[in-house]
Scaffold this active site. Structure first.
Site, short mmCIF file in Angstrom:
data_model
loop_
_atom_site.label_atom_id
_atom_site.label_comp_id
_atom_site.label_asym_id
_atom_site.label_seq_id
_atom_site.Cartn_x
_atom_site.Cartn_y
_atom_site.Cartn_z
N HIS A 98 0.91 -1.18 -0.02
CA HIS A 98 0.13 -0.08 0.19
C HIS A 98 0.83 1.46 0.03
CE1 HIS A 98 -3.99 1.90 0.67
NE2 HIS A 98 -3.12 2.95 1.47
N ASP A 177 -13.72 2.97 8.22
CA ASP A 177 -12.60 3.93 7.51
C ASP A 177 -13.20 4.76 6.28
OD1 ASP A 177 -9.87 4.75 6.92
OD2 ASP A 177 -10.21 3.73 5.18
N ARG A 184 -12.92 13.05 6.69
CA ARG A 184 -11.59 13.66 6.86
C ARG A 184 -11.31 14.42 5.81
NH1 ARG A 184 -7.96 8.84 7.37
NH2 ARG A 184 -6.17 10.21 7.39
N SER A 199 -6.21 4.14 9.32
CA SER A 199 -6.84 3.98 8.04
C SER A 199 -6.12 2.92 7.13
CB SER A 199 -7.08 5.29 7.38
OG SER A 199 -7.37 5.23 6.07
N1 URA Z 1 -4.53 6.47 2.41
C1 URA Z 1 -5.09 6.00 3.17
O1 URA Z 1 -5.93 4.80 2.78
N2 URA Z 1 -5.79 6.51 4.22
C2 URA Z 1 -5.30 7.80 4.66
O2 URA Z 1 -5.81 8.07 5.79
C3 URA Z 1 -4.13 8.37 3.98
C4 URA Z 1 -3.87 7.64 2.86
#
Ligand code: URA
Length: 454
Positions: A98, A177, A184, A199
């Site tokens: 990721h 999330d 957010r 997250s």
């Molecule tokens: N990528 C994500 O999946 N979540 C975040 O909060 C920031 C970047």
């Protein structure tokens, strides 16, 4: 629920389960209990806690922070809000990567097939972009007929047949999330270390992989602007993973300039294809080898990073990684011909050159401003519903440290239906030249490897 009845409900709750007291506690710098965090997340998902209350808590949290325990509880509550992909029927080690978000970052397109021919299985659930450029899923849609939305059953079947799958995120994984991230995004509360950690890690845990690498971006085009913040985020993610029984390794990589040369969907797929054939930009190849080798060592496939990198490099150079990408595209319904004849992917209407105003060395290539220029051409969305133009974008002709002659092409703009004037103007702000030589910033700053216990 009406505002009045919501307030009544809130006032009737025992004090430790009262959303107002939870917000107030964080505002004053207090530390939450696990029950409070779970209550916040569960009532946010059920709708009992209103968006404005979650937003108030988010702002308080951005300012006051969360400690490691609170961050771990938040992560666990996100995971528990949905399903965890059950990959137990798959033999072998399953890995996942990721990135915290980068401009021109097409590493997933290279890494998934590359790892799948290197002894591990790869599951990658990716998102659509909402910032300046599209996400991996949008990029894959540049390949005609590529099916991006696999069901859990289809993901499992494909993992068993070819060892790799890339799919859009099913809404069942860590839905809390998704809900909190949407708030957010519109309340200036994205760039908080504990909130990003919860997250990212929750989504990785819900995906079910055993070894995970996080590419933490740092610099102009990243959420983390300083090395110290990137290190703190990396450490928090590793520790939260450890608390929740998952091996998370981290790589900190620079976003002081875009990754590779291309920004835009078709353009990025083409650059990924070149890299899969052993060509492509040096920085993209370097990052893929670094992230991939961390995963192979973490998964116990390679004894050390050097051996792992050498193995991965061979698979790029001998065409096996590219063949696996063809298999993946074919398994997901994509048009294989388009990989050989890339004019079958969405195209721009014309190309415009952005020339250097003077001779000099490239000093600044502001990732964020370059991404904004690509967005102005139509490569990014402002809302979930905004259509994006997969054929537009920019190709950088120079990177930081390169010398350019006055009038020589610095950037090519791939222009579609939208006017290109604003994008052109944006590039003037994004690129600065220096009369004296410039040393390019190092791509990979720090690697922290966590071994997986099987
Ligand atoms: N990528 C994500 O999946 N979540 C975040 O909060 C920031 C970047």
């Amino acid at each position: 629920m009406s505002q009045k009845s919501r307030l009544e409900t809130a006032l009737l709750k025992p004090i430790k389960h009262n959303i107002i007291s939870i917000i107030d506690k964080k505002r004053r710098g207090g530390t939450h209990t696990e029950k409070e965090i779970r209550f916040l997340v569960e009532t946010m998902v059920s709708g009992e806690t209103a968006d404005y209350q979650v937003s108030a808590w988010l702002m308080a949290t951005c300012i006051q922070g969360l400690n490691l325990e609170e961050t771990t509880w938040l992560t666990r509550a996100f995971v528990d809000s949905g399903e965890v992909l059950d990959l137990s029927s798959i033999e072998g080690v399953i890995v996942d990567k990721h990135s915290t978000g980068g401009v021109g970052d097409k590493a997933t397109l290279v890494l998934v097939p590359l790892l799948a021919v290197s002894g591990v299985h790869v599951v990658k659930l990716s998102g659509r972009g909402l910032g300046f450029t599209g996400g991996t899923i949008d990029k894959l849609e540049a390949i005609p007929n590529f099916h991006v939305a696999l069901s859990n059953e289809e993901i499992l079947a494909q993992m068993k047949s070819i060892g790799a799958a890339i799919s859009s995120q099913t809404t069942d994984l860590a839905p809390a999330d998704g809900k909190m991230y949407a708030l957010r995004d519109v309340t200036a509360t994205v760039d908080s270390i504990p909130l990003i950690a919860a997250s990212v890690v929750s989504k990785k845990i819900a995906t079910g992989a055993q070894a995970i690498v996080l590419d933490i971006k740092v610099g102009r085009g990243a959420f983390m602007k300083t090395r110290e913040d990137a290190q703190a985020l990396a450490k928090t993610c590793r520790k939260v993973g450890q608390q929740l029984g998952r091996s998370i390794s981290t790589v900190i990589s620079s976003m002081d300039q875009p990754l590779g040369y291309s920004i835009g969907h078709t353009l990025e797929v083409i650059e990924a294809l070149e890299t899969l054939k052993g060509e492509g930009p040096g920085d993209l190849r370097e990052l893929c080898l670094k992230l991939g080798s961390v995963l192979l060592v973490s998964a116990g496939i390679s004894p050390n990073l050097e051996k792992a990198e050498a193995q991965l490099a061979t698979h790029l150079d001998d065409g096996t990684a590219y063949k696996k990408f063809q298999e993946l595209v074919s398994a997901q319904g994509g048009d294989l011909e388009a990989l050989e004849d890339t004019s079958l992917m969405p195209q721009p209407e014309r190309i415009r050159i952005f020339p250097a105003s003077k001779s000099g060395y490239v000093k600044t290539l502001d990732s964020l401003k370059i991404a904004q220029a690509a967005k102005l051409l139509g490569a990014g969305r402002t809302t979930k519903e905004t259509p994006i133009d997969l054929g537009v974008g920019v190709i950088l002709r120079k990177k930081i440290g390169d010398f350019v002659e006055a009038g020589e092409a610095l950037v090519e703009l791939f222009v579609g239906k939208k006017h290109d004037e604003e994008a052109f103007e944006q590039l003037k702000e994004a690129i600065l030249l220096s009369d004296t030589p410039v040393t390019p910033p190092p791509l990979v700053d720090e690697v922290s490897l966590s071994a997986t216990n099987f």
